[in-house]
Design an enzyme around this catalytic site. Sequence first.
Site, PDB file in Angstrom:
ATOM      1  CE1 TYR A 180      38.604  45.034  32.612  1.00 53.63           C
ATOM      2  CE2 TYR A 180      40.030  44.166  34.342  1.00 53.63           C
ATOM      3  CZ  TYR A 180      38.768  44.420  33.839  1.00 53.63           C
ATOM      4  OH  TYR A 180      37.670  44.049  34.574  1.00 53.63           O
ATOM      5  CB  THR A 195      37.572  43.080  29.470  1.00 53.62           C
ATOM      6  OG1 THR A 195      37.529  41.789  30.096  1.00 53.62           O
ATOM      7  CG2 THR A 195      36.417  43.922  29.983  1.00 53.62           C
ATOM      8  CG  HIS A 223      32.050  44.286  33.318  1.00 50.92           C
ATOM      9  ND1 HIS A 223      33.160  44.204  32.499  1.00 50.92           N
ATOM     10  CD2 HIS A 223      32.545  44.277  34.576  1.00 50.92           C
ATOM     11  CE1 HIS A 223      34.253  44.163  33.232  1.00 50.92           C
ATOM     12  NE2 HIS A 223      33.901  44.197  34.496  1.00 50.92           N
ATOM     13  NE  ARG A 247      31.860  44.214  39.311  1.00 49.70           N
ATOM     14  CZ  ARG A 247      31.991  44.320  40.626  1.00 49.70           C
ATOM     15  NH1 ARG A 247      30.944  44.109  41.411  1.00 49.70           N
ATOM     16  NH2 ARG A 247      33.143  44.639  41.178  1.00 49.70           N
ATOM     17  CG  ASP A 260      29.336  37.495  31.604  1.00 48.03           C
ATOM     18  OD1 ASP A 260      28.494  38.323  31.203  1.00 48.03           O
ATOM     19  OD2 ASP A 260      30.517  37.819  31.833  1.00 48.03           O
ATOM     20  N   GLY A 261      26.388  36.700  33.183  1.00 49.35           N
ATOM     21  CA  GLY A 261      25.457  37.600  33.832  1.00 49.35           C
ATOM     22  C   GLY A 261      24.291  36.889  34.480  1.00 49.35           C
ATOM     23  N   GLY A 262      24.394  36.644  35.793  1.00 48.70           N
ATOM     24  CA  GLY A 262      23.264  36.120  36.540  1.00 48.70           C
ATOM     25  C   GLY A 262      23.097  34.620  36.542  1.00 48.70           C
ATOM     26  N   GLY A 272      30.958  33.962  37.606  1.00 43.48           N
ATOM     27  CA  GLY A 272      31.902  34.750  38.384  1.00 43.48           C
ATOM     28  C   GLY A 272      31.562  34.840  39.855  1.00 43.48           C
ATOM     29  NE  ARG A 273      28.123  40.437  41.342  1.00 42.75           N
ATOM     30  CZ  ARG A 273      27.782  41.026  40.191  1.00 42.75           C
ATOM     31  NH1 ARG A 273      27.307  40.281  39.193  1.00 42.75           N
ATOM     32  NH2 ARG A 273      27.925  42.330  40.022  1.00 42.75           N
TER      33      ARG A 273
END
Length: 357
Positions: free
Chosen positions: A128, A154, A252, A255, A283-285, A306-307
């Site tokens: 970051y 990011t 993201h 988010r 990414d994402g889902g 990620g999650r």
Amino acid sequence: MTYVSLADLERAARDVLPGEIFDFLAGGSGTEASLVANRTALERVFVIPRMLRDLTDVTTEIDIFGRRAALPMAVAPVAYQRLFHPEGELAVARAARDAGVPYTICTLSSVSLEEIAAVGGRPWFQLYWLRDEKRSLDLVRRAEDAGCEAIVFTVDVPWMGRRLRDMRNGFALPEWVTAANFDAGTAAHRRTQGVSAVADHTAREFAPATWESVEAVRAHTDLPVVLKGILAVEDARRAVDAGAGGIVVSNHGGRQLDGAVPGIEMLGEIVAAVSGGCEVLVDGGIRSGGDVLKATALGASAVLVGRPVMWALAAAGQDGVRQLLELLAEEVRDAMGLAGCESVGAARRLNTKLGVV
């Protein structure tokens, strides 16, 4: 316990995590339209399988950033992983190392980047951009010295999105979870109803990244610089022109900007636009090996997950993450074979069709 799907792990994590910590992980910004759309977009993609192929030696391995990986997948950066299990990032890194999968160390990790990278395997470092440029570049140097193989910069967080679940919960970090890579003070631990202490503290620490920031990072390291959070074709082309080694097509995880297009929707256009000029991840889902196949069929070099990794961590620590990665490896190989693909390269040559969900 044996888990047969990622949904099993989500249920297990929900059962063991305090509600506000589960919300911190699960939630998106605003109305969570982009969070929901990430799944809907993937569910609309259908693969056209090929038949009568030689499948005697199906391999899921890829080469990315000059090294071999066991799957077209890496663990995404997730902040403060000790929220989900006492071993936090160390448990995830060990499981990823053993699975032959790259893992991404977050700037806001709750264990120092040096301790995590010392686990071995294939660490990447997520950056970051901080208000103090020197501190940002010092993190890059530390990551390179620690043996990280890429800098995942990011670029979609000038400040945190409005994450209403955290605001309603007055979410703050417990005292035993800190940003281990720098002295983050105590602001993220101060609970105020209607305010996310994490978002408030992040606003004090972060600065909007610019193309000049990208150039500063590139000039400071010999590692590949991967820009995470690219959604516009024009930005993807400019990333290649700026010397990026890769991009992550990403909103993201829903988010940041509520209403931002899902990465999977932009993936094909961006792959075509960069025309092999850099690695293109998405990414994402991602919730199954079938989703990984869809992403590769649309041209992705790899996906970030990620999650689900955090669900596995919460459910059973390192062993949970091991089970998750083994499950995904089995699902990816199964999906590839059923689609008539002996390699990830063959999967990238599959055709897809959009359906109605």
